[in-house]
Design an enzyme around this catalytic site. Sequence first.
Site, PDB file in Angstrom:
ATOM      1  N   GLU A 181       0.861  -1.185   0.000  1.00 31.76           N
ATOM      2  CA  GLU A 181       0.000   0.000   0.000  1.00 31.76           C
ATOM      3  C   GLU A 181       0.896   1.234   0.000  1.00 31.76           C
ATOM      4  O   GLU A 181       1.961   1.227   0.610  1.00 31.76           O
ATOM      5  CB  GLU A 181      -0.901   0.072   1.238  1.00 31.76           C
ATOM      6  CG  GLU A 181      -2.022  -0.944   1.255  1.00 31.76           C
ATOM      7  CD  GLU A 181      -1.560  -2.282   1.792  1.00 31.76           C
ATOM      8  OE1 GLU A 181      -0.709  -2.280   2.708  1.00 31.76           O
ATOM      9  OE2 GLU A 181      -2.014  -3.335   1.299  1.00 31.76           O
ATOM     10  N   TYR A 241       7.006   2.944  -8.332  1.00 30.90           N
ATOM     11  CA  TYR A 241       6.483   1.574  -8.430  1.00 30.90           C
ATOM     12  C   TYR A 241       5.985   1.268  -9.851  1.00 30.90           C
ATOM     13  O   TYR A 241       6.127   0.148 -10.336  1.00 30.90           O
ATOM     14  CB  TYR A 241       5.369   1.355  -7.401  1.00 30.90           C
ATOM     15  CG  TYR A 241       5.887   1.207  -5.987  1.00 30.90           C
ATOM     16  CD1 TYR A 241       6.754   0.167  -5.653  1.00 30.90           C
ATOM     17  CD2 TYR A 241       5.513   2.088  -4.986  1.00 30.90           C
ATOM     18  CE1 TYR A 241       7.232   0.023  -4.363  1.00 30.90           C
ATOM     19  CE2 TYR A 241       5.984   1.944  -3.688  1.00 30.90           C
ATOM     20  CZ  TYR A 241       6.845   0.911  -3.382  1.00 30.90           C
ATOM     21  OH  TYR A 241       7.319   0.766  -2.098  1.00 30.90           O
TER      22      TYR A 241
HETATM   23  C1  COA Z   1      10.056   5.920  -3.444  1.00 31.18           C
HETATM   24  C2  COA Z   1      11.544   5.839  -3.111  1.00 31.18           C
HETATM   25  C3  COA Z   1      11.800   4.614  -2.233  1.00 31.18           C
HETATM   26  C4  COA Z   1      12.339   5.675  -4.421  1.00 31.18           C
HETATM   27  O1  COA Z   1      13.702   5.459  -4.104  1.00 31.18           O
HETATM   28  P1  COA Z   1      14.887   5.929  -5.080  1.00 31.18           P
HETATM   29  O2  COA Z   1      16.140   5.331  -4.594  1.00 31.18           O
HETATM   30  O3  COA Z   1      14.869   7.398  -5.253  1.00 31.18           O
HETATM   31  O4  COA Z   1      14.436   5.248  -6.456  1.00 31.18           O
HETATM   32  P2  COA Z   1      15.376   4.864  -7.714  1.00 31.18           P
HETATM   33  O5  COA Z   1      16.505   5.832  -7.821  1.00 31.18           O
HETATM   34  O6  COA Z   1      15.741   3.431  -7.626  1.00 31.18           O
HETATM   35  O7  COA Z   1      14.338   5.107  -8.894  1.00 31.18           O
HETATM   36  C5  COA Z   1      14.091   4.182  -9.944  1.00 31.18           C
HETATM   37  C6  COA Z   1      13.172   4.838 -10.945  1.00 31.18           C
HETATM   38  O8  COA Z   1      11.875   5.093 -10.359  1.00 31.18           O
HETATM   39  C7  COA Z   1      11.347   6.339 -10.851  1.00 31.18           C
HETATM   40  N1  COA Z   1      11.255   7.316  -9.758  1.00 31.18           N
HETATM   41  C8  COA Z   1      11.822   7.241  -8.531  1.00 31.18           C
HETATM   42  N2  COA Z   1      11.466   8.303  -7.777  1.00 31.18           N
HETATM   43  C9  COA Z   1      10.661   9.064  -8.550  1.00 31.18           C
HETATM   44  C10 COA Z   1       9.996  10.307  -8.344  1.00 31.18           C
HETATM   45  N3  COA Z   1      10.068  10.978  -7.169  1.00 31.18           N
HETATM   46  N4  COA Z   1       9.256  10.822  -9.375  1.00 31.18           N
HETATM   47  C11 COA Z   1       9.179  10.171 -10.554  1.00 31.18           C
HETATM   48  N5  COA Z   1       9.794   8.980 -10.814  1.00 31.18           N
HETATM   49  C12 COA Z   1      10.529   8.447  -9.819  1.00 31.18           C
HETATM   50  C13 COA Z   1      12.347   6.821 -11.908  1.00 31.18           C
HETATM   51  O9  COA Z   1      11.948   6.273 -13.164  1.00 31.18           O
HETATM   52  C14 COA Z   1      13.639   6.194 -11.426  1.00 31.18           C
HETATM   53  O10 COA Z   1      14.586   6.040 -12.460  1.00 31.18           O
HETATM   54  P3  COA Z   1      15.479   7.335 -12.931  1.00 31.18           P
HETATM   55  O11 COA Z   1      15.977   8.004 -11.690  1.00 31.18           O
HETATM   56  O12 COA Z   1      16.567   6.693 -13.738  1.00 31.18           O
HETATM   57  O13 COA Z   1      14.545   8.196 -13.725  1.00 31.18           O
HETATM   58  C15 COA Z   1      12.040   7.135  -2.407  1.00 31.18           C
HETATM   59  O14 COA Z   1      11.612   8.255  -3.154  1.00 31.18           O
HETATM   60  C16 COA Z   1      11.537   7.301  -0.981  1.00 31.18           C
HETATM   61  O15 COA Z   1      12.144   6.801  -0.037  1.00 31.18           O
HETATM   62  N6  COA Z   1      10.413   8.024  -0.788  1.00 31.18           N
HETATM   63  C17 COA Z   1       9.895   8.297   0.562  1.00 31.18           C
HETATM   64  C18 COA Z   1       9.344   7.053   1.219  1.00 31.18           C
HETATM   65  C19 COA Z   1       8.313   6.379   0.346  1.00 31.18           C
HETATM   66  O16 COA Z   1       7.532   7.023  -0.328  1.00 31.18           O
HETATM   67  N7  COA Z   1       8.323   5.028   0.364  1.00 31.18           N
HETATM   68  C20 COA Z   1       7.428   4.226  -0.463  1.00 31.18           C
HETATM   69  C21 COA Z   1       6.150   3.944   0.186  1.00 31.18           C
HETATM   70  S1  COA Z   1       6.316   2.881   1.587  1.00 31.18           S
END
Ligand code: COA
Length: 171
Positions: free
Chosen positions: A109, A121
């Site tokens: 979720e 995701y």
């Molecule tokens: C969601 C989260 C875990 C993503 O982690 P991350 O290490 O930044 O993700 P990645 O670098 O592996 O991203 C992989 C791809 O996902 C997509 N992506 C990741 N974050 C994104 C954003 N904020 N907006 C749009 N696309 C995004 C991109 O396509 C990215 O590839 P690119 O950077 O080459 O374009 C991070 O933003 C986070 O910790 N958010 C706060 C907590 C949270 O929301 N957790 C999830 C719900 S429990």
Amino acid sequence: MSFSIRLARSAEAAQLARLSRDLIEYDLPWRWSAERVLRCLKDRATNGIVAVAGGRILGFALMHYLDAEAHLLLLAVTPAQRRSGVGRALVTWLEDTARVAGVGTIRLEVRAGNEGARAFYRQLGYREGQLLPGYYEGREAALRLSRRLWSPATEAASQVKALLLNWRPST
Ligand SMILES: CC(C)(COP(=O)(O)OP(=O)(O)OC[C@H]1O[C@@H](n2cnc3c(N)ncnc32)[C@H](O)[C@@H]1OP(=O)(O)O)[C@@H](O)C(=O)NCCC(=O)NCCS
């Protein structure tokens, strides 16, 4: 950026709980206390992993395994390390482990207003499903997401394909 992924240690439970409070549960009551995270780390049906570089935790994830499904409970990457592939590497590690364990589907979720996580995701192949109004303390909606890793039907089809490709007429 170079980092590695390993299982989380019990001594890290308090730090992971704080990361959850600040990065995932912000503006909501703190439900993932250190005690709750520690219980999960000690639970044989739950995997806790961390991405680390130079002794620092860059991100973490917690996933609970059921028979045919797994539930991604928590995932976060520290703000300074985002968009460097840490989140993708954590989820890929868990998906690979789930496949080995025979798990067909991963569910989770996400806060409906968390556009960044939803985009993340989607990029990783997760499908958005049911909207759950008021899921978070009656204050905010959640969106259910899932990804099918494999199904018995596709598994059987790939085995038949492999048999056909390897078939040789007997001489
Ligand atoms: C969601 C989260 C875990 C993503 O982690 P991350 O290490 O930044 O993700 P990645 O670098 O592996 O991203 C992989 C791809 O996902 C997509 N992506 C990741 N974050 C994104 C954003 N904020 N907006 C749009 N696309 C995004 C991109 O396509 C990215 O590839 P690119 O950077 O080459 O374009 C991070 O933003 C986070 O910790 N958010 C706060 C907590 C949270 O929301 N957790 C999830 C719900 S429990």
